[in-house]
Design a protein around this motif. Sequence first.
Motif, short mmCIF file in Angstrom:
data_model
loop_
_atom_site.label_atom_id
_atom_site.label_comp_id
_atom_site.label_asym_id
_atom_site.label_seq_id
_atom_site.Cartn_x
_atom_site.Cartn_y
_atom_site.Cartn_z
N THR A 413 0.84 -1.19 0.00
CA THR A 413 0.00 0.00 0.00
C THR A 413 0.88 1.24 0.00
OG1 THR A 413 -1.75 -1.16 1.22
CG2 THR A 413 -1.81 1.24 1.23
N GLU A 414 0.70 2.06 -1.01
CA GLU A 414 1.48 3.28 -1.13
C GLU A 414 0.65 4.47 -0.64
OE1 GLU A 414 4.54 3.32 -1.90
OE2 GLU A 414 4.80 1.28 -2.69
N VAL A 415 1.28 5.37 0.09
CA VAL A 415 0.62 6.58 0.56
C VAL A 415 1.48 7.78 0.17
CG1 VAL A 415 -0.58 5.47 2.47
CG2 VAL A 415 1.71 6.42 2.84
N LYS A 416 0.86 8.93 0.14
CA LYS A 416 1.59 10.14 -0.16
C LYS A 416 2.45 10.56 1.02
CE LYS A 416 -1.93 11.87 -3.36
NZ LYS A 416 -2.89 12.97 -3.66
N GLU A 417 3.36 11.46 0.75
CA GLU A 417 4.24 11.95 1.80
C GLU A 417 3.42 12.58 2.92
OE1 GLU A 417 8.15 14.88 2.33
OE2 GLU A 417 7.01 14.85 0.46
N LYS A 418 3.78 12.27 4.15
CA LYS A 418 3.17 12.78 5.38
C LYS A 418 1.83 12.11 5.71
CE LYS A 418 5.45 17.29 5.30
NZ LYS A 418 5.27 18.75 5.40
N THR A 519 7.95 4.91 20.57
CA THR A 519 7.74 6.34 20.65
C THR A 519 6.66 6.77 19.66
OG1 THR A 519 10.05 6.70 21.28
CG2 THR A 519 8.82 8.59 20.44
N PRO A 520 5.57 7.37 20.14
CA PRO A 520 4.49 7.73 19.21
C PRO A 520 4.79 9.05 18.51
CG PRO A 520 3.86 8.28 21.45
CD PRO A 520 5.22 7.63 21.54
N ILE A 521 4.07 9.28 17.45
CA ILE A 521 4.10 10.57 16.76
C ILE A 521 2.68 11.12 16.72
CG2 ILE A 521 6.11 9.97 15.36
CD1 ILE A 521 4.18 9.51 13.01
N ALA A 522 2.58 12.45 16.73
CA ALA A 522 1.27 13.10 16.67
C ALA A 522 0.81 13.17 15.21
CB ALA A 522 1.33 14.50 17.27
N VAL A 523 -0.46 12.86 14.98
CA VAL A 523 -1.04 12.92 13.65
C VAL A 523 -2.39 13.62 13.74
CG1 VAL A 523 0.13 10.86 12.81
CG2 VAL A 523 -2.08 10.62 13.96
N GLN A 524 -2.86 14.12 12.62
CA GLN A 524 -4.16 14.79 12.57
C GLN A 524 -5.03 14.14 11.50
OE1 GLN A 524 -2.74 18.93 12.05
NE2 GLN A 524 -3.85 19.42 13.92
N TRP A 525 -6.33 14.15 11.77
CA TRP A 525 -7.27 13.55 10.81
C TRP A 525 -7.74 14.60 9.82
CZ3 TRP A 525 -8.62 8.97 9.15
CH2 TRP A 525 -9.78 8.83 8.40
N ASN A 530 -9.81 11.45 4.14
CA ASN A 530 -9.99 10.28 5.01
C ASN A 530 -8.67 9.61 5.36
OD1 ASN A 530 -12.73 10.58 5.21
ND2 ASN A 530 -13.27 8.80 3.98
N GLN A 531 -7.75 10.41 5.86
CA GLN A 531 -6.43 9.90 6.21
C GLN A 531 -5.89 10.64 7.43
OE1 GLN A 531 -5.53 7.04 5.01
NE2 GLN A 531 -4.03 7.40 3.44
N TRP A 532 -5.09 9.90 8.23
CA TRP A 532 -4.28 10.55 9.25
C TRP A 532 -3.03 11.11 8.55
CZ3 TRP A 532 -6.10 11.44 13.96
CH2 TRP A 532 -7.07 10.58 14.50
N THR A 533 -2.61 12.30 8.99
CA THR A 533 -1.48 12.95 8.32
C THR A 533 -0.68 13.78 9.32
OG1 THR A 533 -0.89 14.56 6.60
CG2 THR A 533 -3.00 14.86 7.69
#
Length: 787
Positions: A413-418, A519-525, A530-533
């Motif tokens: 599965t490929e996703v865009k940067e970020k 170690t987690p990273i912060a993401v936003q919806w 319809n993606q976390w980024t």
Amino acid sequence: MVKKKLSKRELERIAEAEAKKKQQEEEAERQRLRKEEKERMKKEQARAREKAQKEANEHENRIQTLSKSCALFNEMKEKKLQKDIKSREEEDWILYLKCDGKPNPGNLGEMNTYLYLWQLENDSDYIDNTIIRCTEVLKLLDVSDNLINNPLNASENLVKNWKEVRQNFRTELQTRIDNATFSILRNLEQNMISIDLSTVHYLKECPHFILGLWTEIINPHPWNYEPVAPTVDFSQIGVSLQVPYQLAKEYYVIRVLWVKYNHYSDISMTWNSKPLLPEYNRDLFTLNFEEYEQKQQLKKMIEEELRIQREREKSKRKKRHTKTTTEPEVMAQNETTTKPTTEPLPVETESGLKEIPEQERKEKESKEKTEITDNTEVITPVTATVNLQRSPSEILLENEENLKTILKEYLKTEVKEKEINMRQRIVLGGVFHINLLEQPSQPKILPDRTILTIIHGEPKIRHLDYYEVYVPPPPKEEEDKPLHSTDEPEAEKKPEEDSLNRLTLINITLPDTVLWFDTPIAVQWRDDINQWTTEYIYDSRFNEEKQVITFRVGKMAPIGLSTARFINLPYQAWEMRPDWKGGPGGVFFSITAATIIIEFIIRNNKVCINSLQNASGNALQDLVGLYFEPNRLIRMLQKGGVDVFPEHDAFIYTEGITPKHWITENHIYQCMALLSTTYNFSWSRWNLLAGQKKIVMQIREFLDRKRLPNYSMLLVTPQRTIVVDCTEVSQAFSEQGIQGMEYYPDLYWLTQAHASSTSKEKIEKADLMLVQTVNLILTRTRVFSFS
């Protein structure tokens, strides 16, 4: 005595005799080599016939036995499915008889009616009523999740409709929480608690969410009032934030809403894995039968190509013979004489290439006639129809490797940067709605004691228009500069620092409802994709000692904490045996993962966590000892940070993993599940090094735990299952079967031949629901591929 000098004629005679002798010796050597070659060919052909006959016998054995075990397992799966369908129908009937006003989550009509009536209500916009309705709705959504994750016989269209209704419920639930927030903000002085003369706050906590509010009350200020951007701490939620300085003169409401559920991730574009290719959905019998037939067809094709090649060579030799016999006549007619040679002259072939000398040609021809008709080696030239340099087994292996390459590319599965790939990462700890809201108009008391509230537009919360673009500076090379003295003036603020301070600074303490192994990273919806980024998140840092993640945002959106999904893979060890502590009919299964040790007890169609060791906190400890339906327990563990349930594409995102042969692995899990009440299985260090098509484990019969026999080493391939002459402490692994070991197509038939009568009786009376539940846990953990 003077040696007589030989004449020239005598020397020629001696030389001729020696040449003749040498020629005779060479001819004798050639005859010996031809004889040895013939003997070798006979032996090779005999071995090939013997091996082909052995393969045919084994194939016949598989037809007679493996077909039965696969049919048995398919029958058990079908019976389990029908029992589950009947059990679900009974649950639906019980819900129908209860008549408690709550809908059946599987009934679309009832769910839509409930939603419609809910949308007509106004009293649920108050926070206390919202909490009650939230508890009720989340229970319905939990059942909906179970239906969607385990649809049984439901059609794809019905599952799609379930997802649509579920999303409508989620949207309405968030809307009601937002409306409850607005009802609180409509009267700040009455509904919120004063911190000082100018600020108020609010906190509401329930099992499913915590709502925190903070704002400044609009009061008159002196003309030279210079407010400072506040830092607000919601300690009960574990969130604090510093508002950027450009908003210091604005009147706004800071809302921190921590919902302990996550209604975003499973609608992400990358949440679901792609289905397996059809070739991987066969059972072991079908696989072996089809491969055997393909191998026979390839053998026939190779033999036909060899026959055609021999006919061509025979035709070429005949042409050469005709040409060499006619040449002397032509030369005599032309009255041309030539000196005879010991080798024939080179002859042009049809391809334009010169033929090799006769003697070399004969030797090469003798080698090329070496035909090994077994399935391991065929040494012949390459043709356009079939590659004769590879055996049927090598061709099938190459096809299988090509299929694996295609599968890996297909599943990737490929996703865009970020953007966050949910096949590789997971968002844990719920969702943090951190918002800057406009402060609604407050009620005014008129002279006649009438309370008047002026509402502009629709009565709902409005988000402050906050969006800051920040471009991080390029990394600079470190330079050796002298340290500044303390009496030097402070350096002016750099432009990038000023730009960074225009972002909102947020600190989040990791929720203790989750076990954090990475170690987690912060993401936003982002609703639009319809993606976390991480597109609007900058300057992220993590304090491991305090377990606090700090970052800045340039845009407000739901925030999640993302971590690596399969941090506990690969496994270090595992074991499965009958449970001797809880009475008969139970199975103990333990996994020593990369960080934790988790033990399960399986009884009938339910599973419980027996213990959870080496965890970083007390999260999930409240689940220990409680029995759940297996799919539900798996979801609860995954939400709590313990994901030891890799799907079929997990090997793409896990380093150091070589997945085992998919069909063989699934078959051995079913065999182990059937034998789980009478056999003890354990991890072997040889499994990792055995390769993709070989599975290795330790096995022993488990009748009396006080008198357990030693482990035997079991080797499983797609074609056979044998007990090998090797142990866990051997210096090297041996694939040689123990003395007297016969051929068995799978573990089931091996145990049928060697198990005690007591074990056979237990296997025959094994509980269907228990067997299939054990099989489910094994196929979800995939201990052979990931250990």
